[in-house]
Design a protein around this motif. Structure first.
Motif, PDB file in Angstrom:
ATOM      1  N   ASP A 159       0.873  -1.174   0.000  1.00 59.67           N
ATOM      2  CA  ASP A 159       0.000   0.000   0.000  1.00 59.67           C
ATOM      3  C   ASP A 159       0.912   1.226   0.000  1.00 59.67           C
ATOM      4  O   ASP A 159       1.678   1.428   0.940  1.00 59.67           O
ATOM      5  CB  ASP A 159      -0.893  -0.019   1.239  1.00 59.67           C
ATOM      6  CG  ASP A 159      -1.857   1.160   1.303  1.00 59.67           C
ATOM      7  OD1 ASP A 159      -1.666   2.143   0.553  1.00 59.67           O
ATOM      8  OD2 ASP A 159      -2.800   1.115   2.119  1.00 59.67           O
ATOM      9  N   ASN A 169       0.386   4.138   0.652  1.00 64.15           N
ATOM     10  CA  ASN A 169       0.127   5.062   1.744  1.00 64.15           C
ATOM     11  C   ASN A 169       0.463   4.489   3.125  1.00 64.15           C
ATOM     12  O   ASN A 169       0.333   5.179   4.128  1.00 64.15           O
ATOM     13  CB  ASN A 169      -1.343   5.504   1.733  1.00 64.15           C
ATOM     14  CG  ASN A 169      -1.672   6.288   0.480  1.00 64.15           C
ATOM     15  OD1 ASN A 169      -0.898   7.130   0.044  1.00 64.15           O
ATOM     16  ND2 ASN A 169      -2.824   5.995  -0.122  1.00 64.15           N
ATOM     17  N   ASN A 170       0.854   3.229   3.156  1.00 65.30           N
ATOM     18  CA  ASN A 170       1.179   2.611   4.441  1.00 65.30           C
ATOM     19  C   ASN A 170       2.310   1.614   4.240  1.00 65.30           C
ATOM     20  O   ASN A 170       2.091   0.507   3.745  1.00 65.30           O
ATOM     21  CB  ASN A 170      -0.051   1.905   5.027  1.00 65.30           C
ATOM     22  CG  ASN A 170       0.194   1.410   6.456  1.00 65.30           C
ATOM     23  OD1 ASN A 170       1.337   1.306   6.909  1.00 65.30           O
ATOM     24  ND2 ASN A 170      -0.876   1.108   7.162  1.00 65.30           N
ATOM     25  N   VAL A 194       2.111  -2.296   5.296  1.00 64.43           N
ATOM     26  CA  VAL A 194       1.190  -3.271   4.701  1.00 64.43           C
ATOM     27  C   VAL A 194       1.943  -4.222   3.778  1.00 64.43           C
ATOM     28  O   VAL A 194       2.745  -3.796   2.938  1.00 64.43           O
ATOM     29  CB  VAL A 194       0.065  -2.555   3.921  1.00 64.43           C
ATOM     30  CG1 VAL A 194      -0.721  -3.541   3.064  1.00 64.43           C
ATOM     31  CG2 VAL A 194      -0.874  -1.833   4.892  1.00 64.43           C
ATOM     32  N   SER A 216       1.216  -3.675   9.943  1.00 63.37           N
ATOM     33  CA  SER A 216       0.236  -2.594  10.079  1.00 63.37           C
ATOM     34  C   SER A 216      -0.551  -2.672  11.386  1.00 63.37           C
ATOM     35  O   SER A 216      -1.240  -1.712  11.746  1.00 63.37           O
ATOM     36  CB  SER A 216      -0.726  -2.602   8.884  1.00 63.37           C
ATOM     37  OG  SER A 216      -1.418  -3.832   8.790  1.00 63.37           O
ATOM     38  N   ARG A 220       4.123   8.681   9.467  1.00 62.04           N
ATOM     39  CA  ARG A 220       2.732   8.225   9.391  1.00 62.04           C
ATOM     40  C   ARG A 220       1.777   9.396   9.217  1.00 62.04           C
ATOM     41  O   ARG A 220       0.828   9.335   8.431  1.00 62.04           O
ATOM     42  CB  ARG A 220       2.380   7.435  10.653  1.00 62.04           C
ATOM     43  CG  ARG A 220       3.084   6.098  10.751  1.00 62.04           C
ATOM     44  CD  ARG A 220       2.809   5.391  12.054  1.00 62.04           C
ATOM     45  NE  ARG A 220       1.424   4.988  12.188  1.00 62.04           N
ATOM     46  CZ  ARG A 220       0.962   4.280  13.227  1.00 62.04           C
ATOM     47  NH1 ARG A 220       1.783   3.924  14.196  1.00 62.04           N
ATOM     48  NH2 ARG A 220      -0.295   3.930  13.287  1.00 62.04           N
ATOM     49  N   ASN A 264       2.028  10.723   5.664  1.00 58.69           N
ATOM     50  CA  ASN A 264       1.367   9.821   4.719  1.00 58.69           C
ATOM     51  C   ASN A 264      -0.146   9.969   4.789  1.00 58.69           C
ATOM     52  O   ASN A 264      -0.841   9.921   3.777  1.00 58.69           O
ATOM     53  CB  ASN A 264       1.764   8.366   5.002  1.00 58.69           C
ATOM     54  CG  ASN A 264       3.144   8.034   4.479  1.00 58.69           C
ATOM     55  OD1 ASN A 264       3.606   8.649   3.535  1.00 58.69           O
ATOM     56  ND2 ASN A 264       3.804   7.069   5.098  1.00 58.69           N
ATOM     57  N   THR A 265      -0.661  10.148   6.020  1.00 56.24           N
ATOM     58  CA  THR A 265      -2.106  10.300   6.195  1.00 56.24           C
ATOM     59  C   THR A 265      -2.598  11.570   5.519  1.00 56.24           C
ATOM     60  O   THR A 265      -3.623  11.584   4.833  1.00 56.24           O
ATOM     61  CB  THR A 265      -2.461  10.335   7.687  1.00 56.24           C
ATOM     62  OG1 THR A 265      -2.020   9.119   8.300  1.00 56.24           O
ATOM     63  CG2 THR A 265      -3.959  10.481   7.883  1.00 56.24           C
ATOM     64  N   SER A 283      -2.629  11.225   1.674  1.00 56.64           N
ATOM     65  CA  SER A 283      -3.659  10.359   1.101  1.00 56.64           C
ATOM     66  C   SER A 283      -5.062  10.912   1.284  1.00 56.64           C
ATOM     67  O   SER A 283      -6.015  10.408   0.707  1.00 56.64           O
ATOM     68  CB  SER A 283      -3.586   8.966   1.728  1.00 56.64           C
ATOM     69  OG  SER A 283      -3.797   9.042   3.127  1.00 56.64           O
TER      70      SER A 283
END
Length: 561
Positions: free
Chosen positions: A45, A47-48, A51, A128, A553, A556-557, A560
C-alpha cells in the motif's frame, strides 16, 4: 521400490516442491514457482509502508504448477512411478493468516472482493497492526491473563490475533464476511485434503503455539470479547485441540490424486511454519541452534520437555511440541536479514525500487570480502523492519553510523551484513544466559547456501564454528520428513532424521584476529542498541526513532486525504 514423500515450502516470493526417497534421504528432484501477483508476490500500500499482503490465487496456482513440474521431472528418473508417493508435507510463512468463507475458500477469491486488500492473506511481514498488538499486550497485562506467558509478555503485529483485530477495526464489513481466519500453514493442507467446511480445518500446533496464543487451548472467547466482538466470534469457532508435526490430517482430495496420478491413500501431514520445518530439515537436535537465514531469520533450539523453562525474556516463544513432539521448541529471530541487503540494492542504490540482477549482490559481496573487520569504519543497526528479538519492538528502525564522503557501496554492504551478525549474537547470548544448550550452529536458507562471506563473518562475530546444512532445501525437506512420520514410514522424527538427513556439508571456523576486532565492534553495537532501542531514564535518543515514525505516518495520512 522405496516409498517417496513430497515436501512443499511456501515462501515469501515463491513456492518450492521437493521429492525425497523416504528411506535413503535422496533428494530426487525439485521445482519452483514464482508468485505472479504484486511485486515478487507481495502486495503493498503506497500510503502505508507497513502493509504486506498476498493474493491466495498465487498459493493455489503455485501448488498445482509446482507439483505438476516436480512429477514430470521425477518421471524422467529410472524406476520412479507416481504410486511410490505416500505422503505430502507442507510448510509456509507465518504468521500469514487469511480470512475464509463458510466453504473454506479465501474471501478475496470471490469476484466482489478480488480487489479488497483486507480480504487477502496478511503476509508475515505485514506490520500494520502495531496499535492492535500493543492493545493486546496492555489488555493481557491489565487482566492478569496468561496468554502471553510463552512469548515473554509480548505480542507481535506480525501475528494472528493482532491482524484479525486490525481488520475488524479498519474494514469491519470484510471482517464480518469471514467465517474464520486460518494460518496459511493450515489452509494449504486443508486444500490438499479437500476440506470444504471451515469447521473441519485442522490447526497445527506449530503456528497455533508460536503465533496464535494457543496454550492448552486458544484464548477464551468471552475474555476476547472485551477487545473486540469479532475476536470473540472467531475464537468461538476454533478447535480445542491442535495437531503436532508428524501427524496426518487426512488423505488427498480425489480431484488432486486423479490430476497428479497419486495413490488414493496419499497422506496429508499437518502443516508447519517454514523456519521450523527448516530446523527439522537441517537436523535439529538438543544442543544445536538452527538459523534459517533468508529474507528474515528464525533461530530454533530444543529443550527437554521437563526443562522447566516456560519463557525467556526477549525471546519470541517457548512452545511444548512446537517443533518436534516431546520437546519444548525455542524460537527467536530477526525481522529482516536478506531483506536488508535487498533494500540496500533495490532501493538505496536503485531509487525506483526495481529488482536488479543478482549480479549486483555478487559484485558487492566480492568487493566487501576484500575488507577486514573494522576496516570500513561503519557500524549499523539491523532494524530496517523493526526488532523482533530481543527488544521486541517492530517500530524501531535502522541506522548506519560512520559514513563519510569516501564511503563506498561495498563498505556499506559489508556493514549491513555485520549488523545482522551482531543482532544474531544478541539472541545467542540471551539463550545462553537462560541455559539453552548451544554446542554448535547450523545455518540453512538461501544466504547460507550462496554467500560464503556472510557465513565467515557470522563465525567471526559468534567466535564459534558455523555449519551449513546438508540440504539446500531444508524447509521443504523438513516438511517431507514430517510427511514420512505422518504416513507411518518412519516411527518418529529421530528415526526419520537418521534416514533422511546427511551431515552438514560445510563449516566456517572463526579467524582469531577478526573475532577479536568484532568483539570490540559488538560492544559498540550494544551501546547503540541501548541508546536507540531502550527507553531507559534520561535516554533522549530512544524517542527519536519513534518520533520519526510518527511524523512519517502523519505525513502519509495527510498526503492520502
Amino acid at each position: 521400490m522405496n516409498p517417496h514423500v513430497i515436501g512443499i515450502d511456501f515462501g515469501t516470493n515463491s513456492v518450492r516442491a521437493l521429492l525425497v526417497d523416504a528411506f535413503t534421504g535422496e533428494e530426487v528432484c525439485s521445482s519452483v514457482y514464482n508468485y505472479c501477483y504484486g511485486l515478487a508476490g507481495v502486495i503493498g500500500d503506497d500510503n502505508n509502508p507497513f502493509v504486506a499482503r498476498q493474493y491466495p490465487a498465487d498459493y493455489v496456482e503455485g501448488l498445482l504448477a509446482v507439483v505438476d513440474a516436480l512429477l514430470q521431472k521425477a518421471e524422467l528418473m529410472p524406476g520412479f512411478s507416481r504410486d511410490q508417493v505416500k505422503a505430502i508435507g507442507v510448510d509456509t510463512t507465518a504468521s500469514t493468516p487469511l480470512p475464509l468463507g463458510d466453504d473454506a475458500r479465501p474471501l478475496c477469491l470471490r469476484r466482489e472482493l478480488a480487489d479488497d486488500i483486507n480480504a487477502m492473506a496478511w503476509l508475515w511481514k505485514d506490520h500494520s497492526a502495531h496499535d492492535e498488538a500493543d492493545e493486546i499486550i496492555r489488555y493481557v497485562k491489565d487482566q492478569g491473563l496468561d496468554w502471553l506467558d510463552s512469548y515473554s509478555g509480548w505480542y507481535s503485529p506480525e501475528w494472528f490475533w493482532a491482524k484479525i483485530l486490525r481488520c475488524a477495526r479498519i474494514s469491519p464489513e470484510t471482517a464480518n464476511m469471514a467465517a474464520t481466519w486460518v494460518e496459511l500453514s493450515d489452509f494449504i493442507p486443508a486444500y490438499l485434503a479437500g476440506i470444504t467446511d471451515f469447521r473441519d480445518i485442522k490447526r497445527n500446533a506449530c503456528a497455533a503455539g508460536y503465533k496464535d496464543m494457543f496454550n492448552n487451548g486458544y484464548p477464551e472467547p468471552a475474555k476476547l470479547a472485551m477487545l473486540s466482538p469479532e475476536l470473540e466470534r472467531i475464537a468461538a469457532g476454533l478447535p480445542s485441540v491442535v495437531v503436532p508435526a508428524g501427524r496426518s490430517i487426512g488423505h488427498m482430495r480425489q480431484s488432486l490424486t486423479m490430476h497428479w496420478g497419486l495413490p488414493d491413500d496419499c497422506v496429508i501431514a499437518a502443516g508447519l511454519i517454514d523456519a521450523h520445518a527448516g530446523a527439522i530439515g537441517a537436523g535439529i537436535a538438543p544442543g544445536s541452534l538452527v538459523k534459517n537465514i533468508g529474507t528474515s531469520s528464525c533461530d530454533m533450539a530444543l529443550l527437554p520437555a521437563g526443562s522447566g523453562i516456560k519463557a525467556i525474556p526477549g525471546i519470541s516463544g517457548v512452545v511444548s511440541d512446537g517443533i518436534i513432539p516431546g520437546f519444548s521448541g525455542v524460537e527467536a529471530g530477526q525481522a529482516a536479514v536478506g531483506d536488508i541487503l535487498n533494500w540496500y540494492v533495490n532501493r538505496a542504490l536503485f531509487r525506483d525500487g526495481s529488482s536488479p540482477d543478482e549480479k549486483i549482490h555478487r559484485e558487492l559481496t566480492e568487493k566487501a570480502s576484500k575488507y577486514r573487520a573494522g576496516q570500513t569504519g561503519l557500524i549499523a543497526l539491523d532494524w530496517m523492519n523493526g526488532n523482533r528479538n530481543i527488544l521486541m519492538d517492530q517500530r524501531l528502525s535502522g541506522l548506519i553510523l560512520g559514513q563519510m564522503l569516501s564511503t563506498t557501496p561495498a563498505e556499506t554492504y559489508r556493514a549491513l551484513i555485520e549488523a545482522t551478525g551482531f543482532g544474531a549474537r544478541v539472541i545467542i547470548e540471551r539463550l545462553k544466559e537462560y541455559k539453552v544448550p548451544i554446542e554448535h550452529i547450523i545455518c540453512c536458507g538461501g544466504i547460507a547456501e550462496k554467500n560464503t562471506l556472510f557465513m565467515q563473518i557470522y563465525a567471526d562475530i559468534f567466535n564459534m564454528p558455523v555449519y551449513v546444512a546438508s540440504s539446500s532445501n531444508a524447509p521443504a525437506l523438513g516438511a517431507a520428513i514430517a510427511a514420512g512420520v505422518a504416513s507411518g514410514i518412519h516411527r518418529d522424527f529421530d528415526e526419520a532424521r537418521r534416514c533422511m538427513i546427511a551431515p552438514p556439508r560445510r563449516s566456517f571456523k572463526p579467524d582469531a584476529h577478526e573475532a577479536q576486532v568484532y568483539e570490540k565492534l559488538y560492544g559498540i553495537y550494544l551501546e547503540l542498541q541501548g541508546a536507540f532501542g531502550t527507553g531507559k531514564k534520561d535516554n533522549y535518543l530512544y524517542p527519536a526513532m519513534k518520533q520519526l515514525l510518527e511524523l512519517k505516518r502523519a505525513s502519509n495520512t495527510m498526503s492520502s486525504s
